[in-house]
Design an enzyme around this catalytic site. Structure first.
Site, PDB file in Angstrom:
ATOM      1  N   LEU A  44       0.869  -1.575  -0.453  1.00 30.80           N
ATOM      2  CA  LEU A  44      -0.107   0.446  -0.039  1.00 30.80           C
ATOM      3  C   LEU A  44       0.987   1.567  -0.241  1.00 30.80           C
ATOM      4  O   LEU A  44       0.071   2.376   0.029  1.00 30.80           O
ATOM      5  CB  LEU A  44      -1.185   0.129   1.457  1.00 30.80           C
ATOM      6  CG  LEU A  44      -1.906  -0.630   1.078  1.00 30.80           C
ATOM      7  CD1 LEU A  44      -2.762  -1.292   2.839  1.00 30.80           C
ATOM      8  CD2 LEU A  44      -2.958  -1.225  -0.238  1.00 30.80           C
ATOM      9  N   GLY A  47       7.034   4.874   3.839  1.00 33.63           N
ATOM     10  CA  GLY A  47       7.673   5.580   4.325  1.00 33.63           C
ATOM     11  C   GLY A  47       7.783   6.018   5.745  1.00 33.63           C
ATOM     12  O   GLY A  47       7.114   4.656   6.553  1.00 33.63           O
ATOM     13  N   ASN A  48       8.384   7.014   6.844  1.00 32.61           N
ATOM     14  CA  ASN A  48       8.613   6.732   7.884  1.00 32.61           C
ATOM     15  C   ASN A  48       9.105   5.584   8.411  1.00 32.61           C
ATOM     16  O   ASN A  48       9.235   4.425   9.123  1.00 32.61           O
ATOM     17  CB  ASN A  48       7.434   6.985   8.540  1.00 32.61           C
ATOM     18  CG  ASN A  48       7.390   8.681   8.399  1.00 32.61           C
ATOM     19  OD1 ASN A  48       7.691   8.953   8.001  1.00 32.61           O
ATOM     20  ND2 ASN A  48       5.598   8.817   8.775  1.00 32.61           N
ATOM     21  N   GLY A  49      10.354   5.268   7.266  1.00 30.71           N
ATOM     22  CA  GLY A  49      10.861   3.855   7.802  1.00 30.71           C
ATOM     23  C   GLY A  49      10.357   2.247   7.915  1.00 30.71           C
ATOM     24  O   GLY A  49      10.267   1.383   8.502  1.00 30.71           O
ATOM     25  N   GLY A  50       9.405   1.972   7.188  1.00 33.65           N
ATOM     26  CA  GLY A  50       8.631   1.136   7.182  1.00 33.65           C
ATOM     27  C   GLY A  50       7.766   1.012   6.038  1.00 33.65           C
ATOM     28  O   GLY A  50       7.940   1.616   4.734  1.00 33.65           O
ATOM     29  N   VAL A  52       3.612  -0.430   4.108  1.00 35.59           N
ATOM     30  CA  VAL A  52       2.469  -1.273   4.653  1.00 35.59           C
ATOM     31  C   VAL A  52       1.333  -2.243   3.697  1.00 35.59           C
ATOM     32  O   VAL A  52       2.141  -1.692   2.933  1.00 35.59           O
ATOM     33  CB  VAL A  52       1.421   0.011   4.887  1.00 35.59           C
ATOM     34  CG1 VAL A  52       0.033  -0.231   5.208  1.00 35.59           C
ATOM     35  CG2 VAL A  52       1.712   1.096   5.569  1.00 35.59           C
ATOM     36  N   LYS A  67       1.063  -2.703   8.968  1.00 39.34           N
ATOM     37  CA  LYS A  67       2.109  -1.960   8.931  1.00 39.34           C
ATOM     38  C   LYS A  67       3.813  -3.190   9.682  1.00 39.34           C
ATOM     39  O   LYS A  67       3.433  -2.668  10.661  1.00 39.34           O
ATOM     40  CB  LYS A  67       2.364  -0.841   9.690  1.00 39.34           C
ATOM     41  CG  LYS A  67       3.102   0.599   9.443  1.00 39.34           C
ATOM     42  CD  LYS A  67       2.704   1.679  10.556  1.00 39.34           C
ATOM     43  CE  LYS A  67       3.272   2.972  10.193  1.00 39.34           C
ATOM     44  NZ  LYS A  67       3.211   4.200  10.847  1.00 39.34           N
ATOM     45  N   ASP A 153       2.197  15.803  12.134  1.00 40.62           N
ATOM     46  CA  ASP A 153       2.541  15.440  11.379  1.00 40.62           C
ATOM     47  C   ASP A 153       1.353  15.234  10.681  1.00 40.62           C
ATOM     48  O   ASP A 153       1.361  14.611  10.083  1.00 40.62           O
ATOM     49  CB  ASP A 153       3.243  14.002  11.306  1.00 40.62           C
ATOM     50  CG  ASP A 153       3.875  14.358   9.213  1.00 40.62           C
ATOM     51  OD1 ASP A 153       4.110  15.676   9.010  1.00 40.62           O
ATOM     52  OD2 ASP A 153       4.726  13.218   9.381  1.00 40.62           O
TER      53      ASP A 153
END
Length: 299
Positions: A44, A47-50, A52, A67, A153
């Site tokens: 999906l 981002g942000n180190g992972g 989904v 996630k 954020d």
């Protein structure tokens, strides 16, 4: 003498110190006892180190978002998600640790992706639709702020949406729980494009800074972006850089609204985008703003 660092062991109960007086809500039991109980259907997003994934639970055929996160920010997100119980905040159904050491969270699946997904598909957002979206985000923010949680954020890609236009706040990797003090709330690693002026220049724009007003600024920019179809401080297609954004946010004029918008919408955006944080309306105040009285069903 060499220090041997032991591999961390994940406590799925996420127990917190007794001195923490913030309200806590237990996570529901995970729908899967192990990663092998989930079929990965597609990616999906990243981002942000992972990453989904869309996954299917084999025993129930229910669809979830999985996630998988690398890094310590996942523990902050887990701590916040276990405290929240709101229809306007994405729900976490369970957490497990993979053999690699990565943490996987089984999340509520929202079938239309994010508001950024709709932007990329060139959706148009009328004022009525924006009022519907804004009301849901504000209810989520009002809930979070009442529980001393600052998201930090808010942006289209962190606002999940389904085919019924239900909107839920997600991604708490850089959020802050204000239970003990206001210290360290100025440390911020979110997306600078949506940062409020006091993030760059607290002496000039901070006022009676408490952190919550930054979420309101980000909400105002998000709604404007949905309405305009591009980020308000930049021309369509312009690639932002930190210096350009800082100058535009701190020293430029507020983003201009095109002719033809209603006075209610113009007023609502102005209440969100006050440069001095102390002059911005709170989430609870904005929930009573006349702009939210527009009826989505009239379209």
């Amino acid at each position: 003498m060499a220090v041997v660092r032991q591999r961390r062991q994940l406590n799925l109960q996420l127990s917190l110190p007794e001195s923490d007086r913030c309200p806590r809500f237990p996570l529901p039991l995970p729908p899967a006892a192990a990663p092998s109980d989930l079929d990965r259907l597609q990616v999906l997003g990243h981002g942000n180190g992972g990453t989904v994934y869309k996954v299917r639970h084999k025993r129930t055929d229910k669809i979830f978002a999985l996630k998988v996160v690398h890094g310590d920010q996942v523990f902050r997100e887990m701590e916040i998600l276990r405290r929240t119980d709101s229809p306007f905040v994405v729900q976490c159904h369970g957490v497990f640790e993979k053999p690699s050491g990565d943490i996987a969270m089984v999340m509520e699946y929202m079938d239309a992706g994010t508001l950024d997904t709709l932007l990329q598909k060139k959706w148009t957002f009328s004022e009525q639709k924006l009022a519907h979206i804004a009301a849901q985000i504000l209810k989520g923010l009002s809930y979070l702020h009442a529980h001393k949680i600052i998201h930090r954020d808010i942006k289209p890609s962190n606002l999940l949406v389904n085919s019924h236009m239900q909107v839920k706040i997600s991604d708490f990797g850089v959020s802050k729980i204000m239970c003990r003090s206001l210290d360290a709330c100025n440390s911020y690693v979110g997306t600078c494009a949506y940062m409020s002026p006091e993030r760059f220049d607290p002496e000039t724009y901070g006022g009676n800074y408490n952190g919550y007003a930054g979420d309101i600024w980000s909400l105002g920019l998000t709604l404007l972006e949905l309405y305009l179809g591009h980020f308000p401080f930049l021309q369509p297609g312009q690639r932002p850089d930190w210096a350009t954004l800082m100058c535009a946010i701190c020293f430029g004029d507020p983003p201009s609204l095109p002719d033809g918008v209603s006075e209610e919408f113009r007023s609502f955006i102005e209440c969100c985008l006050q440069k001095e944080s102390s002059k911005r309306w709170t989430a609870s105040q904005l929930l009573n703003h006349p702009f939210l009285g527009k009826d989505l069903r009239s379209e």
